[in-house]
Scaffold this motif. Structure first.
Motif, mmCIF file in Angstrom:
data_model
loop_
_atom_site.group_PDB
_atom_site.id
_atom_site.type_symbol
_atom_site.label_atom_id
_atom_site.label_comp_id
_atom_site.label_asym_id
_atom_site.label_seq_id
_atom_site.Cartn_x
_atom_site.Cartn_y
_atom_site.Cartn_z
ATOM 1 N N PHE A 159 13.435 21.118 -29.784
ATOM 2 C CA PHE A 159 13.151 20.876 -31.050
ATOM 3 C C PHE A 159 13.564 19.339 -31.680
ATOM 4 C CE2 PHE A 159 13.704 25.506 -30.567
ATOM 5 C CZ PHE A 159 12.404 26.062 -30.862
ATOM 6 N N GLY A 160 14.137 18.565 -30.838
ATOM 7 C CA GLY A 160 14.307 17.323 -31.351
ATOM 8 C C GLY A 160 15.462 16.879 -31.992
ATOM 9 N N GLU A 161 16.599 17.809 -32.402
ATOM 10 C CA GLU A 161 17.632 17.546 -33.225
ATOM 11 C C GLU A 161 18.865 16.777 -32.362
ATOM 12 O OE1 GLU A 161 18.141 18.481 -36.145
ATOM 13 O OE2 GLU A 161 16.678 20.541 -36.367
ATOM 14 N N ARG A 162 19.141 16.084 -33.274
ATOM 15 C CA ARG A 162 20.411 15.054 -32.645
ATOM 16 C C ARG A 162 21.762 15.495 -33.434
ATOM 17 N NH1 ARG A 162 17.086 15.301 -29.389
ATOM 18 N NH2 ARG A 162 16.089 13.658 -28.096
ATOM 19 N N GLY A 163 22.647 14.966 -32.716
ATOM 20 C CA GLY A 163 24.007 14.832 -33.548
ATOM 21 C C GLY A 163 24.508 16.283 -33.628
ATOM 22 N N PRO A 164 25.300 16.406 -34.841
ATOM 23 C CA PRO A 164 25.718 18.070 -35.406
ATOM 24 C C PRO A 164 24.715 18.880 -35.478
ATOM 25 C CG PRO A 164 27.136 16.134 -36.435
ATOM 26 C CD PRO A 164 25.664 15.141 -35.740
ATOM 27 N N PRO A 217 25.465 14.114 -22.142
ATOM 28 C CA PRO A 217 26.011 14.662 -23.342
ATOM 29 C C PRO A 217 24.971 15.425 -24.237
ATOM 30 C CG PRO A 217 26.499 12.211 -23.365
ATOM 31 C CD PRO A 217 25.454 12.803 -22.158
ATOM 32 N N CYS A 218 25.324 16.482 -25.061
ATOM 33 C CA CYS A 218 24.339 17.071 -26.122
ATOM 34 C C CYS A 218 25.334 17.138 -27.361
ATOM 35 C CB CYS A 218 24.211 18.530 -25.568
ATOM 36 S SG CYS A 218 22.876 19.298 -26.698
ATOM 37 N N GLY A 219 24.306 16.767 -28.353
ATOM 38 C CA GLY A 219 25.058 16.660 -29.823
ATOM 39 C C GLY A 219 26.150 16.083 -29.967
ATOM 40 N N GLY A 220 26.128 14.938 -29.383
ATOM 41 C CA GLY A 220 27.406 14.312 -29.137
ATOM 42 C C GLY A 220 28.667 14.493 -28.356
ATOM 43 N N ASP A 221 28.615 15.515 -27.620
ATOM 44 C CA ASP A 221 29.579 16.338 -26.832
ATOM 45 C C ASP A 221 29.239 16.197 -25.328
ATOM 46 O OD1 ASP A 221 31.541 17.647 -25.488
ATOM 47 O OD2 ASP A 221 31.479 19.269 -26.763
ATOM 48 N N GLY A 222 30.312 15.062 -24.875
ATOM 49 C CA GLY A 222 29.879 14.734 -23.496
ATOM 50 C C GLY A 222 30.199 15.606 -22.332
ATOM 51 N N ALA A 223 30.953 16.696 -22.832
ATOM 52 C CA ALA A 223 31.152 17.825 -21.867
ATOM 53 C C ALA A 223 30.408 19.282 -22.016
ATOM 54 C CB ALA A 223 32.566 18.309 -22.044
ATOM 55 N N ALA A 224 29.345 19.313 -22.971
ATOM 56 C CA ALA A 224 28.891 20.455 -23.440
ATOM 57 C C ALA A 224 27.666 20.669 -22.301
ATOM 58 C CB ALA A 224 27.932 20.196 -24.645
ATOM 59 N N ILE A 225 27.572 21.859 -21.754
ATOM 60 C CA ILE A 225 26.561 22.021 -20.675
ATOM 61 C C ILE A 225 25.856 23.295 -21.196
ATOM 62 C CG2 ILE A 225 27.733 21.519 -18.676
ATOM 63 C CD1 ILE A 225 28.175 24.494 -18.147
ATOM 64 N N THR A 226 24.668 23.844 -20.807
ATOM 65 C CA THR A 226 23.845 24.873 -21.168
ATOM 66 C C THR A 226 24.655 26.240 -20.874
ATOM 67 O OG1 THR A 226 22.857 24.536 -19.012
ATOM 68 C CG2 THR A 226 21.705 24.048 -20.929
ATOM 69 N N TYR A 227 25.490 26.652 -21.918
ATOM 70 C CA TYR A 227 26.517 27.400 -21.985
ATOM 71 C C TYR A 227 26.875 28.138 -23.423
ATOM 72 C CZ TYR A 227 30.572 30.260 -20.713
ATOM 73 O OH TYR A 227 31.490 31.236 -20.464
ATOM 74 N N ILE A 228 26.755 29.283 -23.489
ATOM 75 C CA ILE A 228 26.920 29.828 -24.834
ATOM 76 C C ILE A 228 26.601 28.764 -25.887
ATOM 77 C CG2 ILE A 228 28.412 31.121 -26.342
ATOM 78 C CD1 ILE A 228 30.416 31.766 -23.935
ATOM 79 N N ASP A 229 27.382 28.287 -26.865
ATOM 80 C CA ASP A 229 26.861 27.526 -27.892
ATOM 81 C C ASP A 229 26.178 26.181 -27.472
ATOM 82 O OD1 ASP A 229 28.144 29.413 -29.593
ATOM 83 O OD2 ASP A 229 30.062 28.391 -30.237
ATOM 84 N N GLY A 230 26.448 25.996 -26.159
ATOM 85 C CA GLY A 230 25.727 24.849 -25.613
ATOM 86 C C GLY A 230 24.559 25.027 -25.447
ATOM 87 N N LYS A 231 24.036 26.311 -25.149
ATOM 88 C CA LYS A 231 22.667 26.531 -24.899
ATOM 89 C C LYS A 231 21.866 26.109 -26.228
ATOM 90 C CE LYS A 231 22.337 29.389 -20.696
ATOM 91 N NZ LYS A 231 21.663 30.403 -20.189
ATOM 92 N N ARG A 232 22.452 26.682 -27.480
ATOM 93 C CA ARG A 232 21.914 26.264 -28.591
ATOM 94 C C ARG A 232 21.650 24.711 -28.865
ATOM 95 N NH1 ARG A 232 25.067 27.995 -33.821
ATOM 96 N NH2 ARG A 232 24.199 29.979 -33.672
#
Length: 397
Positions: A289-294, A266-281
């Motif tokens: 940068f160590g950000e977590r969650g939203p 998962p990334c940012g709490g989304d278990g389906a997000a990959i390195t794609y468009i907004d997912g890359k952010r």
């Protein structure tokens, strides 16, 4: 390559051994010089050189068609099929949360659930996997995926990583080294037969991007690769431009009992997000940068420099507070921002190998160039909310 050499290479690209000692830095490393090269368009070389001499921070590159010509995810999938390395699941639905019942049924009918043989005279299984991977449709023309956020995941890209399930990272790194060796040795323009189809059979590193990466590193930038290809595959290829495995983020799947699975990390709490468009952010914010969650989905402006070639890269390139280098492949949403150039920080360069001809029709920025999360089209907006007018090609080649 002998077995000992293969194991050493695999260990190196997975970061399991210390890298060789680096030469002492030059006495004045603050302003390394890019090599002069006519493939840099217009003032791009000068602008990049200025940035190298005056800025510091994080630089993020996409990989496929940005640092190399062609797609390493394709190259790996084709190699796996040609070498009978895809491990059939008990249930094809387990390979992707977005796989349709039609696709699962078609895969079961053409591939079964036992050992796969995808390189023989019977091409049905290889053709089915290729159809779903390359076209997003079954061989019968039915939709293969459904129900995804079109700005967070591309199911076909994710599926290429998920099809690596059942192998250890060591095995996959060795497979990738073999695929890389074949694709780099093949002449430019080579095709190969996979199943009953002819597909691309070559990849090349861009010398200009390798030089840029090295110059940034010598100038003490923290250089990262963020790719929509599988993580272990991207790590192997990135070693060829001097990027350590710990500075590579690809499509990540969980490991269980030492082997890759089809479950996405998962990334940012989304278990389906990959390195794609907004997912890359999200992945950049989370892993660099160590950000977590939203906050991983909204924070922007951390990286100084970004480089990409496709709509896949539009969010993280736009997030860069310094220069943004775009390799022009006529991808509408990205080119709307690049040619619209609202803040003067976008650089556009033709592909360094086999550049596309100039596009003669305008990009439909004001109407349909943006992809909404549900897949519908809309206008492309600048960060201030204004609509980018339709854009015409501003360079040749």
């Amino acid at each position: 390559m002998k077995l000992g050499g293969v194991l050493a290479a695999v260990a190196a690209v997975l970061g399991l051994v210390a890298p060789p000692a680096q030469a002492a830095p030059a006495r004045h490393p603050a302003c390394p010089q890019l090599k002069a090269d006519p493939a840099w368009y217009g003032q791009n070389h000068a602008e990049l050189q200025r940035m190298i001499c005056t800025e510091r921070g994080v630089a993020v590159f996409d990989w496929d068609n940005t640092v190399v010509r062609n797609d390493i995810g394709d190259a790996m999938t084709f190699w796996m099929l040609r070498n009978n390395k895809i491990v059939a699941p008990r249930d094809w639905k387990s390979t992707s949360a977005f796989l349709t019942d039609d696709a699962a049924a078609s895969l079961a009918a053409n591939c079964g659930s036992g050992p796969l043989w995808t390189s023989g005279l019977d091409t049905r299984c290889a053709d089915e996997i290729l159809s779903i991977y390359t076209d997003g449709k079954t061989s019968g023309g039915k939709a293969a995926f459904a129900g995804w956020n079109h700005r967070r995941v591309e199911p076909q890209y994710a599926w290429a990583a998920q099809l690596l399930a059942g192998h250890t990272p060591w095995e996959l790194a060795a497979f990738t080294l073999a695929a890389r060796r074949e694709n780099l040795a093949a002449p430019i323009g080579t095709t190969q037969r996979v199943g009953s189809k002819q597909v691309t059979g070559w990849v090349r590193y861009y010398d200009q991007q390798r030089d840029l990466i090295r110059a940034l590193q010598r100038a003490h930038y923290d250089v990262w690769i963020v790719s929509a290809s599988a993580d272990v595959v991207a790590k192997v290829w990135a070693s060829g431009v001097g990027i350590a495995p710990g500075r590579v983020i690809g499509v990540r799947t969980e490991i269980s009992r030492g082997k890759q699975t089809a479950r996405l990390v998962p990334c940012g709490g989304d278990g389906a997000a990959i390195t794609y468009i907004d997912g890359k952010r999200c992945w950049i914010n989370q892993e660099i940068f160590g950000e977590r969650g939203p906050a991983a989905w909204t924070t922007r402006g951390r990286q100084v420099f970004a480089a990409g070639d496709s709509t896949t890269d539009v969010t993280f390139t736009g997030d860069a507070r310094g220069l943004r280098l775009v390799i022009n492949r006529n991808k509408a949403e990205l080119m709307c921002h690049a040619f619209g150039d609202g803040d003067g920080k976008w650089l556009v360069n033709p592909m360094f190998i086999q550049p596309l001809p100039a596009k003669t029709s305008p990009y439909p920025c004001s109407t349909t160039a943006y992809t909404n999360p549900d897949g519908s089209a809309g206008p492309v907006l600048r960060p201030d909310g204004s609509v980018i007018p339709d854009q015409l090609e501003k360079l040749l080649g």
